[in-house]
Scaffold this motif. Structure first.
Motif, PDB file in Angstrom:
ATOM      1  N   ILE A 186      81.782 -43.923   2.513  1.00  0.00           N
ATOM      2  CA  ILE A 186      81.814 -42.569   3.265  1.00  0.00           C
ATOM      3  C   ILE A 186      83.279 -41.955   2.881  1.00  0.00           C
ATOM      4  CG2 ILE A 186      82.395 -41.643   5.680  1.00  0.00           C
ATOM      5  CD1 ILE A 186      80.107 -43.712   6.600  1.00  0.00           C
ATOM      6  N   ALA A 187      84.670 -42.817   2.759  1.00  0.00           N
ATOM      7  CA  ALA A 187      86.069 -42.195   2.466  1.00  0.00           C
ATOM      8  C   ALA A 187      85.712 -41.319   1.112  1.00  0.00           C
ATOM      9  CB  ALA A 187      86.821 -43.248   2.677  1.00  0.00           C
ATOM     10  N   ARG A 188      85.031 -42.092   0.149  1.00  0.00           N
ATOM     11  CA  ARG A 188      84.886 -41.605  -1.005  1.00  0.00           C
ATOM     12  C   ARG A 188      84.184 -40.318  -1.059  1.00  0.00           C
ATOM     13  NH1 ARG A 188      82.933 -45.538  -3.484  1.00  0.00           N
ATOM     14  NH2 ARG A 188      84.853 -46.281  -4.230  1.00  0.00           N
ATOM     15  N   LEU A 190      83.675 -38.372   1.544  1.00  0.00           N
ATOM     16  CA  LEU A 190      84.387 -37.291   2.116  1.00  0.00           C
ATOM     17  C   LEU A 190      85.642 -36.594   1.258  1.00  0.00           C
ATOM     18  CD1 LEU A 190      84.740 -38.568   5.963  1.00  0.00           C
ATOM     19  CD2 LEU A 190      83.398 -36.608   4.966  1.00  0.00           C
ATOM     20  N   HIS A 191      86.400 -37.648   0.629  1.00  0.00           N
ATOM     21  CA  HIS A 191      87.387 -36.997  -0.492  1.00  0.00           C
ATOM     22  C   HIS A 191      86.647 -36.206  -1.516  1.00  0.00           C
ATOM     23  CE1 HIS A 191      89.242 -37.694  -4.304  1.00  0.00           C
ATOM     24  NE2 HIS A 191      90.513 -37.651  -3.562  1.00  0.00           N
ATOM     25  N   ASP A 192      85.571 -36.690  -2.188  1.00  0.00           N
ATOM     26  CA  ASP A 192      85.088 -35.613  -2.953  1.00  0.00           C
ATOM     27  C   ASP A 192      84.606 -34.253  -2.573  1.00  0.00           C
ATOM     28  OD1 ASP A 192      85.352 -37.800  -4.621  1.00  0.00           O
ATOM     29  OD2 ASP A 192      83.412 -38.510  -4.855  1.00  0.00           O
ATOM     30  N   SER A 193      84.078 -34.462  -1.420  1.00  0.00           N
ATOM     31  CA  SER A 193      83.570 -33.070  -0.825  1.00  0.00           C
ATOM     32  C   SER A 193      84.757 -32.111  -0.476  1.00  0.00           C
ATOM     33  CB  SER A 193      82.440 -33.326   0.194  1.00  0.00           C
ATOM     34  OG  SER A 193      81.980 -32.223   0.948  1.00  0.00           O
ATOM     35  N   VAL A 298      79.846 -35.370 -10.592  1.00  0.00           N
ATOM     36  CA  VAL A 298      80.018 -33.872 -10.977  1.00  0.00           C
ATOM     37  C   VAL A 298      80.830 -33.217 -10.047  1.00  0.00           C
ATOM     38  CG1 VAL A 298      78.765 -31.668 -11.334  1.00  0.00           C
ATOM     39  CG2 VAL A 298      77.580 -33.993 -12.028  1.00  0.00           C
ATOM     40  N   GLN A 299      80.707 -33.318  -8.858  1.00  0.00           N
ATOM     41  CA  GLN A 299      81.725 -32.677  -7.796  1.00  0.00           C
ATOM     42  C   GLN A 299      82.941 -32.926  -7.930  1.00  0.00           C
ATOM     43  OE1 GLN A 299      81.673 -34.235  -3.678  1.00  0.00           O
ATOM     44  NE2 GLN A 299      81.301 -31.902  -2.872  1.00  0.00           N
ATOM     45  N   GLU A 300      83.620 -34.218  -8.339  1.00  0.00           N
ATOM     46  CA  GLU A 300      84.883 -34.681  -8.489  1.00  0.00           C
ATOM     47  C   GLU A 300      85.397 -34.156  -9.889  1.00  0.00           C
ATOM     48  OE1 GLU A 300      88.633 -36.180  -7.932  1.00  0.00           O
ATOM     49  OE2 GLU A 300      86.798 -36.081  -6.393  1.00  0.00           O
ATOM     50  N   ALA A 301      84.414 -33.902 -10.878  1.00  0.00           N
ATOM     51  CA  ALA A 301      85.163 -33.714 -12.264  1.00  0.00           C
ATOM     52  C   ALA A 301      85.288 -32.184 -12.128  1.00  0.00           C
ATOM     53  CB  ALA A 301      83.776 -33.666 -13.256  1.00  0.00           C
ATOM     54  N   LEU A 346      89.691 -39.594 -10.991  1.00  0.00           N
ATOM     55  CA  LEU A 346      89.056 -40.459 -12.196  1.00  0.00           C
ATOM     56  C   LEU A 346      88.748 -41.885 -11.896  1.00  0.00           C
ATOM     57  CD1 LEU A 346      91.241 -38.862 -15.128  1.00  0.00           C
ATOM     58  CD2 LEU A 346      88.526 -38.417 -14.664  1.00  0.00           C
ATOM     59  N   ARG A 347      89.818 -42.584 -11.139  1.00  0.00           N
ATOM     60  CA  ARG A 347      89.636 -43.884 -10.807  1.00  0.00           C
ATOM     61  C   ARG A 347      88.339 -43.920  -9.804  1.00  0.00           C
ATOM     62  NH1 ARG A 347      95.285 -44.226 -11.183  1.00  0.00           N
ATOM     63  NH2 ARG A 347      95.607 -43.560  -9.140  1.00  0.00           N
ATOM     64  N   GLY A 348      88.461 -42.953  -8.931  1.00  0.00           N
ATOM     65  CA  GLY A 348      87.009 -42.987  -7.714  1.00  0.00           C
ATOM     66  C   GLY A 348      86.012 -42.887  -8.663  1.00  0.00           C
ATOM     67  N   MET A 349      85.820 -41.947  -9.526  1.00  0.00           N
ATOM     68  CA  MET A 349      84.272 -41.661 -10.278  1.00  0.00           C
ATOM     69  C   MET A 349      84.098 -43.076 -10.913  1.00  0.00           C
ATOM     70  SD  MET A 349      84.618 -37.885 -11.623  1.00  0.00           S
ATOM     71  CE  MET A 349      86.184 -37.859 -12.337  1.00  0.00           C
TER      72      MET A 349
END
Length: 382
Positions: A186-188, A190-193, A298-301, A346-349
């Motif tokens: 969930i944290a990841r 929310l971070h991405d969004s 894709v969202q994070e990229a 990048l680390r999260g992806m």
């Protein structure tokens, strides 16, 4: 006193009273009708029962005292009560409490000494071997066997209880691990969004700030994009809150999936980024969790491109082949010093791809710019 302790005391008291009653009745039955019962014989009966009240603390001592008491009883010439009968409860107690060998030795000693003196009294060997000795041996064996059986059953129940407690502890630990994994996911998400939305908002806010007073139409359009982006994110946040309040797990990580990638592309186009979207993935071609993971990548990229790359064009390509989802996000920006500066993103992806059983690489493209390449299994392994 707790329930188990009270139950144990009741058992001890029952054994003591039962022994007193049985031995006393045997004493009375063995007295000649013309002769009054000796009070001392009944005192022995009371003593055989009284020592059982401490059988749990001193099982061997209780058995020894009982055997010696039987010897003294017969030495004083009191009526016959059987050699093994008064010791039955003490033999049972010793075996129940783990003193089986001691119970067998003392039981054998009791029967052997009794047989020796009975032969000395002139008792016919045939009667001794055919009835009395056999009866005493059977009584000793039965008392010891019953004690061993009770102890084994108690140990089995204790093992089952320990196994049950261990299983419950493991279930609790597994639930804790799943909860922690859920929180990380969930944290990841929310971070991405929110990161993506803030990047879009920052670009449009800058455009609006520059256009205010000079081109109100452009400023209004930029503010409208900010409103749309924040509204979409707020809807996703509300969906996440509903997910957290709902019972059960959502392995797909919410409603985001490959079907949501075009909306990401439109959001990036709205801030002036040329997005070439080529998605060749059918709705049922990948598991929901894989689709959700690909969406977040894709969202994070795209967020990294908006924040760091100073790019004008982005290409998003996705296809399924040989059981794998191949996903590429390529931009024409500053390369590793641009989009690669995403760091945590990048680390999260990469972590997300690894959790799904896939891989993610990133770096400068052959023709310049920066490329994020993810390979994810189309189906999660069972």
């Amino acid at each position: 006193m707790d329930t188990s302790s009270a139950a144990a005391r009741r058992v001890d008291l029952g054994l003591a009273l039962g022994t007193v009653v049985v031995v006393a009745l045997t004493v009375g039955a063995g007295v000649d009708a013309e002769r009054a019962p000796s009070p001392v014989a009944y005192v022995f009966a009371l003593g055989f029962g009284a020592v059982l009240l401490v059988r749990r603390r001193w099982p061997v001592a209780v058995l020894v005292v009982t055997v010696l008491g039987i010897f003294v009883y017969y030495a004083l010439g009191f009526p016959a009560i059987g050699q093994a009968l008064p010791a039955a409860a003490a033999l049972y107690s010793a075996a129940e409490l783990g003193r089986t060998r001691t119970a067998l030795v003392l039981g054998g000693l009791l029967v052997g000494v009794a047989a020796y003196f009975r032969i000395g009294e002139g008792l016919p060997p045939t009667y001794l071997l055919g009835y009395e000795l056999l009866t005493n041996v059977a009584l000793v064996a039965a008392a010891v066997a019953l004690g061993v059986s009770v102890r084994v059953r108690r140990a089995s129940r204790a093992d089952q209880e320990r196994a049950r407690v261990a299983a419950l502890a493991e279930q609790a630990a597994e639930a804790g691990r799943r909860l922690q994994a859920q929180r990380v996911r969930i944290a990841r998400d929310l971070h991405d969004s929110i990161g993506h939305t803030l990047a879009v908002v920052a670009v449009h806010a800058g455009v609006a700030a520059e256009a205010v007073g000079r081109d109100d139409e452009v400023a209004a359009a930029a503010i409208a994009h900010v409103r749309d982006a924040t509204g979409s994110t707020l809807r996703e946040l509300r969906s996440t809150v509903r997910l957290l309040r709902a019972a059960g797990d959502d392995d797909a990580g919410g409603t985001a999936g490959m079907g949501g990638v075009p909306a990401l592309a439109e959001s990036a186009r709205a801030v002036g980024l040329d997005v070439d979207l080529r998605i060749d993935v059918a709705d049922a071609a990948v598991d929901p969790a894989i689709g959700a993971g690909a969406y977040r990548i894709v969202q994070e990229a795209l967020t990294n491109v908006l924040r760091h790359a100073d790019a004008r064009r982005v290409e998003v390509v996705a296809a399924v082949a040989d059981g794998w989802l191949d996903l590429r996000v390529r931009d024409d920006g500053r390369g590793p010093d641009g989009a690669g500066g995403g760091g945590q993103g990048l680390r999260g992806m990469a972590e997300r791809a690894g959790l799904l059983g896939g891989t993610l690489t990133s770096g400068r493209g052959d023709a310049g710019g920066f490329v994020v390449h993810a390979r994810l299994p189309a189906r999660l392994s069972s």
